[in-house]
Design a protein around this motif. Structure first.
Motif, mmCIF file in Angstrom:
data_model
loop_
_atom_site.group_PDB
_atom_site.id
_atom_site.type_symbol
_atom_site.label_atom_id
_atom_site.label_comp_id
_atom_site.label_asym_id
_atom_site.label_seq_id
_atom_site.Cartn_x
_atom_site.Cartn_y
_atom_site.Cartn_z
ATOM 1 N N SER A 239 0.853 -1.185 0.000
ATOM 2 C CA SER A 239 0.000 0.000 0.000
ATOM 3 C C SER A 239 0.888 1.234 0.000
ATOM 4 C CB SER A 239 -0.909 0.003 1.231
ATOM 5 O OG SER A 239 -1.755 1.132 1.255
ATOM 6 N N SER B 41 -4.021 2.507 5.739
ATOM 7 C CA SER B 41 -3.572 1.542 4.731
ATOM 8 C C SER B 41 -4.612 0.429 4.641
ATOM 9 C CB SER B 41 -2.207 0.966 5.125
ATOM 10 O OG SER B 41 -1.795 -0.022 4.228
ATOM 11 N N MET C 223 -6.348 -3.118 3.146
ATOM 12 C CA MET C 223 -5.928 -4.438 2.682
ATOM 13 C C MET C 223 -7.166 -5.280 2.408
ATOM 14 S SD MET C 223 -3.392 -7.110 4.621
ATOM 15 C CE MET C 223 -2.349 -8.203 3.665
ATOM 16 N N ALA D 288 -2.156 -9.917 11.478
ATOM 17 C CA ALA D 288 -1.821 -8.807 10.574
ATOM 18 C C ALA D 288 -0.437 -8.281 10.945
ATOM 19 C CB ALA D 288 -2.856 -7.700 10.692
ATOM 20 N N PRO E 174 2.124 -5.487 9.617
ATOM 21 C CA PRO E 174 2.557 -4.397 8.743
ATOM 22 C C PRO E 174 4.051 -4.119 8.853
ATOM 23 C CG PRO E 174 1.547 -3.524 10.727
ATOM 24 C CD PRO E 174 1.411 -5.009 10.817
ATOM 25 N N VAL F 84 1.841 2.011 13.780
ATOM 26 C CA VAL F 84 0.464 1.534 13.633
ATOM 27 C C VAL F 84 -0.275 1.859 14.925
ATOM 28 C CG1 VAL F 84 -1.031 -0.448 13.231
ATOM 29 C CG2 VAL F 84 1.181 -0.308 12.074
ATOM 30 N N VAL G 164 -5.708 -1.482 14.309
ATOM 31 C CA VAL G 164 -6.123 -2.273 13.151
ATOM 32 C C VAL G 164 -7.606 -2.550 13.294
ATOM 33 C CG1 VAL G 164 -5.807 -4.426 11.870
ATOM 34 C CG2 VAL G 164 -3.833 -3.339 12.981
ATOM 35 N N PHE H 145 -5.255 -0.484 8.405
ATOM 36 C CA PHE H 145 -4.191 -0.147 9.340
ATOM 37 C C PHE H 145 -4.202 1.370 9.524
ATOM 38 C CE2 PHE H 145 -3.063 -4.020 7.209
ATOM 39 C CZ PHE H 145 -2.544 -4.829 8.197
ATOM 40 N N SER I 289 3.576 0.957 2.908
ATOM 41 C CA SER I 289 3.665 -0.158 3.846
ATOM 42 C C SER I 289 3.553 -1.461 3.074
ATOM 43 C CB SER I 289 2.574 -0.074 4.922
ATOM 44 O OG SER I 289 1.280 -0.130 4.337
ATOM 45 N N ASN J 103 2.060 -5.031 3.920
ATOM 46 C CA ASN J 103 1.211 -5.635 4.933
ATOM 47 C C ASN J 103 1.042 -7.132 4.675
ATOM 48 O OD1 ASN J 103 0.738 -3.004 5.970
ATOM 49 N ND2 ASN J 103 -0.855 -2.694 4.430
ATOM 50 N N ARG K 219 7.941 -12.200 11.537
ATOM 51 C CA ARG K 219 7.865 -11.205 10.453
ATOM 52 C C ARG K 219 9.215 -10.517 10.360
ATOM 53 N NH1 ARG K 219 7.247 -8.435 6.160
ATOM 54 N NH2 ARG K 219 5.550 -6.929 5.893
#
Length: 267
Positions: free
Chosen positions: A60, A66, A68, A82, A84, A93, A96, A139, A148, A150, A198
């Motif tokens: 995004s 943002s 999704m 999630a 990001p 962030v 969400v 987000f 971002s 995501n 992540r």
């Protein structure tokens, strides 16, 4: 309006359906309960196996929100994860949200899983026992980051409450070895878990992960149905001396029961 998300294929594809067995203790007498626990210790009864229902990554660009869009509506009771990665320094962030038809789900941030590197940050958010029918996540960001990346997963057969196993772990401003290895944080679990890390690396991207229990994608790595123990991913094939950051969390399987058994150490 900011450009819509660009979907990026992941490696490997979504996991297939898995046969599950549910351990039912309610209504059993003491002898029956002892028998069930004995079978569990001897491998005769399996706990529920997690299934990844859907997973993908979207890019995004710009804005304080943002969006999704998901590939398909989510199911009832799943855990939605999630993750990001914000591409501007100092951006965060704030929350969400989603568009579940019966009212949006509540997303929580994993404590200890936020990390940063090279003016970028990664984060892990989740909802547990989620309401079904979600087709969009938003987000809500501080400032207006330039973009971002995501990541999203829907995982079924997870605990319906208190699904997070302990706190998260992270590495910020990590430096790859001369051999291009990016050593992640370590996390110790107390149950049969789904573990996810992540990451955000420099170019060129890592090309794999070790030990073998981990599954690699270009944005995160994970372990399905992980026995209790200590887990630490090492990304391979990266840039020597490159900067990286990793955030990690563990989520408990449905009907997990703490019983005496040898611990598993994947290192």
């Amino acid at each position: 309006m900011a450009p819509g998300p660009v979907f990026m294929p992941l490696q490997p594809g979504s996991a297939g359906a898995r046969k599950t067995y549910h351990l039912i203790m309610e209504g059993q007498g003491m002898k029956e309960q002892l028998l069930i626990l004995l079978l569990l210790l001897c491998g005769g009864v399996e706990l529920s196996a997690q299934t990844i229902v859907q997973q993908f990554v979207a890019i995004s660009t710009g804005g304080e929100v943002s969006d999704m869009d998901l590939n398909q509506p989510t199911g009832k009771g799943s855990v939605l994860i999630a993750m990001p990665a914000l591409l501007s320094p100092g951006a965060k962030v704030l929350s969400v949200t989603d568009n579940a038809p019966d009212g949006g789900n509540t997303y929580k941030q994993i404590p200890g899983a936020t990390s940063s590197c090279a003016n970028k940050s990664v984060d892990i958010w989740y909802c547990e026992n989620c309401k079904p029918g979600v087709t969009e996540l938003k987000f809500h960001l501080s400032g207006q980051p330039k973009g971002s990346i995501n990541a999203f997963l829907e995982v079924s057969d997870m605990a319906l409450s208190s699904v997070v196993d302990g706190s998260g772990a992270h590495v910020s401003d990590g430096t790859a070895t001369s051999g291009g290895l990016e050593v992640g944080p370590s996390i110790t679990t107390t149950a049969k878990d789904f573990i996810i890390a992540r990451y955000f690396p420099t170019v060129p991207l890592p090309t794999g992960v070790r030990p073998a229990a981990w599954t690699y994608t270009t944005s995160y790595v994970y372990v399905l149905n992980a026995p209790l123990g200590t887990y630490q991913p090492t990304l391979t094939g990266g840039s020597a001396g490159g900067s990286f950051c990793i955030g990690m969390a563990a989520f408990k399987t449905a009907t997990s029961i703490a019983v005496p058994q040898p611990s598993h150490n994947q290192n």
